[in-house]
Scaffold this motif. Structure first.
Motif, PDB file in Angstrom:
ATOM      1  N   VAL A  34       0.963  -1.237   0.011  1.00  0.00           N
ATOM      2  CA  VAL A  34      -0.082   0.011   0.062  1.00  0.00           C
ATOM      3  C   VAL A  34       0.731   1.164  -0.112  1.00  0.00           C
ATOM      4  CG1 VAL A  34      -1.762   1.270   1.388  1.00  0.00           C
ATOM      5  CG2 VAL A  34      -1.820  -1.340   1.084  1.00  0.00           C
ATOM      6  N   GLY A  35       2.082   1.253   0.769  1.00  0.00           N
ATOM      7  CA  GLY A  35       2.878   2.408   0.811  1.00  0.00           C
ATOM      8  C   GLY A  35       3.566   2.683  -0.600  1.00  0.00           C
ATOM      9  N   THR A  36       3.917   1.677  -1.137  1.00  0.00           N
ATOM     10  CA  THR A  36       4.512   1.619  -2.593  1.00  0.00           C
ATOM     11  C   THR A  36       3.574   2.480  -3.549  1.00  0.00           C
ATOM     12  OG1 THR A  36       5.591  -0.117  -2.373  1.00  0.00           O
ATOM     13  CG2 THR A  36       5.463   0.533  -4.541  1.00  0.00           C
ATOM     14  N   VAL A  37       2.294   2.249  -3.667  1.00  0.00           N
ATOM     15  CA  VAL A  37       1.270   2.764  -4.433  1.00  0.00           C
ATOM     16  C   VAL A  37       0.971   4.140  -3.979  1.00  0.00           C
ATOM     17  CG1 VAL A  37      -1.071   2.634  -5.433  1.00  0.00           C
ATOM     18  CG2 VAL A  37       0.371   0.619  -4.998  1.00  0.00           C
ATOM     19  N   SER A  38       1.011   4.513  -2.549  1.00  0.00           N
ATOM     20  CA  SER A  38       0.850   5.541  -2.077  1.00  0.00           C
ATOM     21  C   SER A  38       1.700   7.054  -2.473  1.00  0.00           C
ATOM     22  CB  SER A  38       0.682   5.724  -0.602  1.00  0.00           C
ATOM     23  OG  SER A  38      -0.289   4.890  -0.131  1.00  0.00           O
ATOM     24  N   ARG A  39       2.776   6.313  -3.245  1.00  0.00           N
ATOM     25  CA  ARG A  39       3.461   7.579  -3.647  1.00  0.00           C
ATOM     26  C   ARG A  39       2.774   8.442  -4.695  1.00  0.00           C
ATOM     27  NH1 ARG A  39       4.728   2.882  -6.825  1.00  0.00           N
ATOM     28  NH2 ARG A  39       5.422   3.257  -8.927  1.00  0.00           N
ATOM     29  N   ARG A  40       1.926   7.801  -5.371  1.00  0.00           N
ATOM     30  CA  ARG A  40       1.122   8.696  -6.363  1.00  0.00           C
ATOM     31  C   ARG A  40      -0.209   8.058  -6.550  1.00  0.00           C
ATOM     32  NH1 ARG A  40       1.751   8.055 -11.534  1.00  0.00           N
ATOM     33  NH2 ARG A  40       3.382   6.197 -11.402  1.00  0.00           N
ATOM     34  N   LEU A  41      -1.002   8.045  -5.363  1.00  0.00           N
ATOM     35  CA  LEU A  41      -2.238   7.552  -5.275  1.00  0.00           C
ATOM     36  C   LEU A  41      -3.332   8.268  -5.987  1.00  0.00           C
ATOM     37  CD1 LEU A  41      -3.780   5.276  -3.538  1.00  0.00           C
ATOM     38  CD2 LEU A  41      -4.103   6.997  -1.834  1.00  0.00           C
ATOM     39  N   GLY A  42      -3.987   7.402  -6.709  1.00  0.00           N
ATOM     40  CA  GLY A  42      -4.931   7.740  -7.802  1.00  0.00           C
ATOM     41  C   GLY A  42      -6.202   7.548  -7.356  1.00  0.00           C
ATOM     42  N   PHE A  43      -6.778   6.270  -6.937  1.00  0.00           N
ATOM     43  CA  PHE A  43      -8.141   5.984  -6.360  1.00  0.00           C
ATOM     44  C   PHE A  43      -7.795   4.487  -5.860  1.00  0.00           C
ATOM     45  CE2 PHE A  43      -8.053   4.137 -10.587  1.00  0.00           C
ATOM     46  CZ  PHE A  43      -8.736   3.036 -10.375  1.00  0.00           C
ATOM     47  N   ILE A  44      -9.072   4.391  -4.973  1.00  0.00           N
ATOM     48  CA  ILE A  44      -9.092   3.204  -4.500  1.00  0.00           C
ATOM     49  C   ILE A  44     -10.541   2.545  -4.530  1.00  0.00           C
ATOM     50  CG2 ILE A  44      -9.264   1.881  -1.946  1.00  0.00           C
ATOM     51  CD1 ILE A  44      -7.539   4.097  -0.827  1.00  0.00           C
ATOM     52  N   ALA A  45     -10.523   1.186  -4.877  1.00  0.00           N
ATOM     53  CA  ALA A  45     -11.992   0.630  -5.156  1.00  0.00           C
ATOM     54  C   ALA A  45     -12.099  -0.551  -4.462  1.00  0.00           C
ATOM     55  CB  ALA A  45     -11.944   0.319  -6.676  1.00  0.00           C
ATOM     56  N   GLU A  46     -13.235  -0.798  -3.922  1.00  0.00           N
ATOM     57  CA  GLU A  46     -13.772  -2.044  -3.386  1.00  0.00           C
ATOM     58  C   GLU A  46     -14.221  -2.786  -4.530  1.00  0.00           C
ATOM     59  OE1 GLU A  46     -16.987  -4.441  -0.628  1.00  0.00           O
ATOM     60  OE2 GLU A  46     -16.820  -2.098  -0.171  1.00  0.00           O
ATOM     61  N   LEU A  47     -13.516  -3.931  -4.560  1.00  0.00           N
ATOM     62  CA  LEU A  47     -13.916  -4.908  -5.808  1.00  0.00           C
ATOM     63  C   LEU A  47     -14.869  -5.809  -5.656  1.00  0.00           C
ATOM     64  CD1 LEU A  47     -10.294  -5.457  -6.805  1.00  0.00           C
ATOM     65  CD2 LEU A  47     -11.784  -3.694  -7.748  1.00  0.00           C
ATOM     66  N   ARG A  48     -15.155  -6.575  -6.547  1.00  0.00           N
ATOM     67  CA  ARG A  48     -16.313  -7.792  -6.452  1.00  0.00           C
ATOM     68  C   ARG A  48     -15.567  -8.883  -6.107  1.00  0.00           C
ATOM     69  NH1 ARG A  48     -21.337  -5.698  -8.112  1.00  0.00           N
ATOM     70  NH2 ARG A  48     -21.089  -3.802  -9.168  1.00  0.00           N
TER      71      ARG A  48
END
Length: 750
Positions: A366-380
């Motif tokens: 999660v920290g790796t993605v947070s460098r350029r966070l675009g959106f978060i989605a709850e998936l099916r």
């Protein structure tokens, strides 16, 4: 008539009430117009529009829930363009009416006309009317619309009812309306993440600490969100009907969730709670502990504050009185937190491979993605989603996606935009839409995109931890009713979540490659960077002060390689010391001279950072070796004066008058030494003084000292306004010199 018809009627009624202020007419008629637009969307969610229309025209259900919140009859409206009155934070603050975006950008000065507010509301409703979605997705989206448009709009402009937020009344009344399925009886249910700061700070590795710290902060938010979702879905599954939805979650921020739910059987709740708590324990091997508790059930006329007090007591007993036996069946130790784990996952961290426990592994991803966070989605489902990181948090699947990722909305159940005010509702059905306020950038290498380490940024680092003062007291005042309690939470989120993220992004050129926002949410924050970290936290604290929220902060100047747990502990000690000094003011503990702390107001800290900015760009006559040596020697002499003044202040507090004369002599000696140093280097010193402060010119400084030297009763040192102002002046000058020295020479001065 179904419970959900009553819930929707409550939400549309409040929207119609606000629209009537812009266009005139009857609020019920405007609500029915919104209902006509949403007829197909409601049908897709299984909600009968005719039943909603009946609930609106009968009004009896509307009035009973609103009466509970307002603790009186429904007030009239149309008494002028009254602002929202916030009166539970130590001073009365009037704001708006305004959209949330305006409040984030302009603070207490925000103001939008009602046509602008209603145009935004109409635009969202129009977009929603073109979509199909289930009940949970619909409620999520309606709450998002209400929060962005109506949080800082008064529910009524008459009879002192402008102290109620339209959104807060809409949300709280809808939650009460959901209790209709259980004979109008309700409970409060609370979720508490235990020991958040200890969870975040348990790191053995300094080199990759920024990624891990940020990842843990975001992950805890996801865990909290997932637990609330599990409670709703597991209860509905167990009773076989949708009795709970997102409208039942009043507060979900800063490690705290408060839900207002129907009076569901305790047997059902106990089974669900035990299952969810066990899931968290097992998944994260005890690293994260969740406590869930609920109150007895009451008639909706029961005062909210009394039920909330019961909930807090029940949570406390469960937090300290219920322990789960958890055996971690593994001999491996996590390479990041050092704890035993049976779920070791090998991950490349920096230049080495480390075995990580599930919590640290998720945090790393999660920290790796947070460098350029675009959106978060709850998936099916949990299958791969684009190039995003997919994590399964107690059965709820989240995709955490970079900023350039194109959303595949057909795969999503709930789409969480990040810091989005304008267009959170996208053009896809069968998805719910919400907004999270999170800092979405971290300092990265422009060529590789890798997250920087602290020593990549500077030869020194400044860590600062901030926490709002007297929040327990103010929370109790706000808890007089559910709507005020919700407004209290919304206001804190606006300042510490939304404003801090907006400020960072707006000044990305200043903070983007220099400051790590580890977390900023609820009523606290933790930042690490160069001197700009002080600049950012001072601006956040200053904004909080506009609303009557005083904030304490503790900063530490340290080597970039210093272990996080030591940094965390010392900043926390300084934070607590600042609170002991004065909880009725906003103060930042910046440094310690060795004899005395340096504690300043946010405006003073901004003066210090502005000086450092100026010195970084302006030509100066003190840039040669002699000039640098002189400014640092001047700093040493001024520090000596500051230390002695602080000692006199302490003697006055403690009444130790017998020691006074010796320190007075020391003060005079230091002043003579400083005057000699300046006069001997007059030309160079003149330039330095003009940049730092004209008040440290020897003759002026002597004049400022004279009233203090004239004090004969040592108890007056602790009360002397002149002493307070002089120590404040010297503290600012000392910090300017010390941080300038760090910028020029490297090294650390605490």
């Amino acid at each position: 008539m179904s419970t959900w018809s009553n819930v929707v009627s409550m939400m549309l009624f409040v929207m119609g009430k606000v629209k009537a202020r812009a266009l005139g007419g009857n609020p019920i008629n405007h609500a029915i117009d919104y209902l006509a637009q949403l007829r197909n969307t409601l049908a897709s969610a299984g909600i009968n529009s005719n039943a909603v229309s009946e609930a609106l025209t009968q009004e009896s259900g509307l009035k009973s829930c609103i009466k509970t919140i307002l603790q009186g009859t429904e007030p009239s409206d149309g008494c002028g363009d009254e602002p929202l009155l916030i009166n539970f934070l130590g001073k009365e603050v009037r704001i708006g009416p305004a959209l949330m975006r305006s409040v984030v950008e302009n603070g207490v000065n925000a103001k939008d006309d009602y046509k602008t507010i209603v145009n935004a509301l109409d635009s969202y409703i129009t977009r929603l009317s073109e979509l199909s979605m289930n009940k949970e997705q619909l409620m999520t989206t309606l709450l998002t619309i209400g929060k962005l448009t109506l949080s800082y709009v008064p529910y009524s402009t008459c009879n002192n009812s402008n102290r109620f937020s339209a959104y807060a009344v809409m949300h709280t009344a809808a939650a009460y309306a959901s209790a209709g399925a259980n004979d109008g009886r309700f409970r409060l249910l609370g979720i508490d993440v235990v020991g958040i700061q200890g969870i975040i700070s348990r790191i053995q590795r300094t080199g990759q600490a920024m990624r891990q710290l940020r990842g843990r902060s975001v992950l805890i938010n996801l865990i909290q969100n997932a637990v609330a979702a599990r409670i709703i879905r597991d209860v509905n599954s167990k009773v076989g009907v949708e009795v709970l939805g997102p409208i039942n979650t009043l507060v979900n921020t800063g490690g705290e969730v408060v839900m207002l739910i129907p009076g569901i059987s305790s047997d059902v709740l106990d089974d669900v709670i035990n299952s969810v708590e066990s899931s968290v324990d097992e998944e994260f091997e005890g690293r994260v502990r969740i406590v869930i508790a609920y109150t007895r059930d009451y008639d909706i006329g029961k005062p909210f504050n009394e039920v909330l007090s019961e909930l807090m007591e029940t949570l406390g007993r469960r937090r300290f009185g219920v322990w789960r036996k958890l055996i971690v069946d593994g001999k491996d130790l996590c390479g990041m937190c050092g704890m035993p784990t049976a779920k070791l996952v090998v991950e490349t961290v920096g230049d080495e491979k480390l075995g990580l426990c599930s919590f640290c592994h998720y945090s790393h991803r999660v920290g790796t993605v947070s460098r350029r966070l675009g959106f978060i989605a709850e998936l099916r489902d949990s299958s791969k989603y684009r190039d995003c990181d997919v994590v399964d948090v107690v059965g709820v699947k989240y995709a955490i996606c970079l900023g350039d990722t194109h959303a595949d909305l057909q795969r999503e159940y709930i789409h969480y935009s990040i810091n989005e005010f304008q267009n959170p509702i996208l053009n896809a059905s069968n998805v719910g839409y919400s907004v999270l306020f999170l800092n979405s950038k971290m300092p990265t290498n422009e060529e590789t995109g890798e997250i920087l380490t602290l020593d990549n940024i500077s030869d020194y680092a400044i860590s600062v931890k901030a926490d709002a003062n007297k929040m327990g007291y103010f929370k109790a005042k706000a808890a007089e009713d559910g709507a005020s309690y919700l407004l209290f939470s919304t206001l804190l989120s606006t300042v510490f979540d939304a404003y801090s993220s907006w400020l960072f992004t707006r000044n990305i050129h200043r903070y983007g490659d220099r400051v790590f926002v580890i977390y900023s949410g609820g009523d606290d924050a933790f930042l690490i960077g160069d001197y700009r970290a002080l600049d950012l936290i001072a601006n956040i604290i200053r904004r909080a002060g506009e609303f009557g929220i005083n904030v304490a902060a503790g900063a530490l100047i340290h080597e970039p390689q210093e272990p996080i747990y030591l940094i965390w502990g010392e900043t926390d000690e300084r934070l607590e010391e600042t609170k002991r000094v004065n909880r009725d003011d906003s103060l930042i503990y910046l440094a310690h001279t060795g004899n005395a702390p340096i504690i300043l107001r946010p405006s003073d800290v901004l003066e210090v950072t502005q000086y450092i900015d100026y010195k970084a760009t302006a030509p100066s006559e003190e840039e040669d070796t002699i000039g640098r040596s002189l400014i640092f020697k001047m700093g040493e002499e001024l520090t000596s004066i500051y230390n002695t003044l602080y000692t006199l202040y302490t003697l006055g507090q403690e009444g130790r008058c017998g020691l006074m004369s010796g320190f007075i002599k020391e003060l005079i000696r230091s002043m003579v030494n400083y005057t000699y140093l300046v006069n001997r280097n007059k030309d160079r010193a003149e330039t330095i003084i003009s940049n730092l402060s004209r008040d440290i010119e020897p003759s002026r400084l002597t004049n400022l000292l004279m009233p203090i030297l004239g004090i004969r009763d040592c108890s007056q040192y602790a009360k002397s306004r002149e002493l307070m102002e002089l120590t404040r002046l010297l503290a600012k000058v000392i910090m300017k010199i010390n941080i300038q020295r760090l910028n020029r020479l490297g090294g650390v001065s605490r």
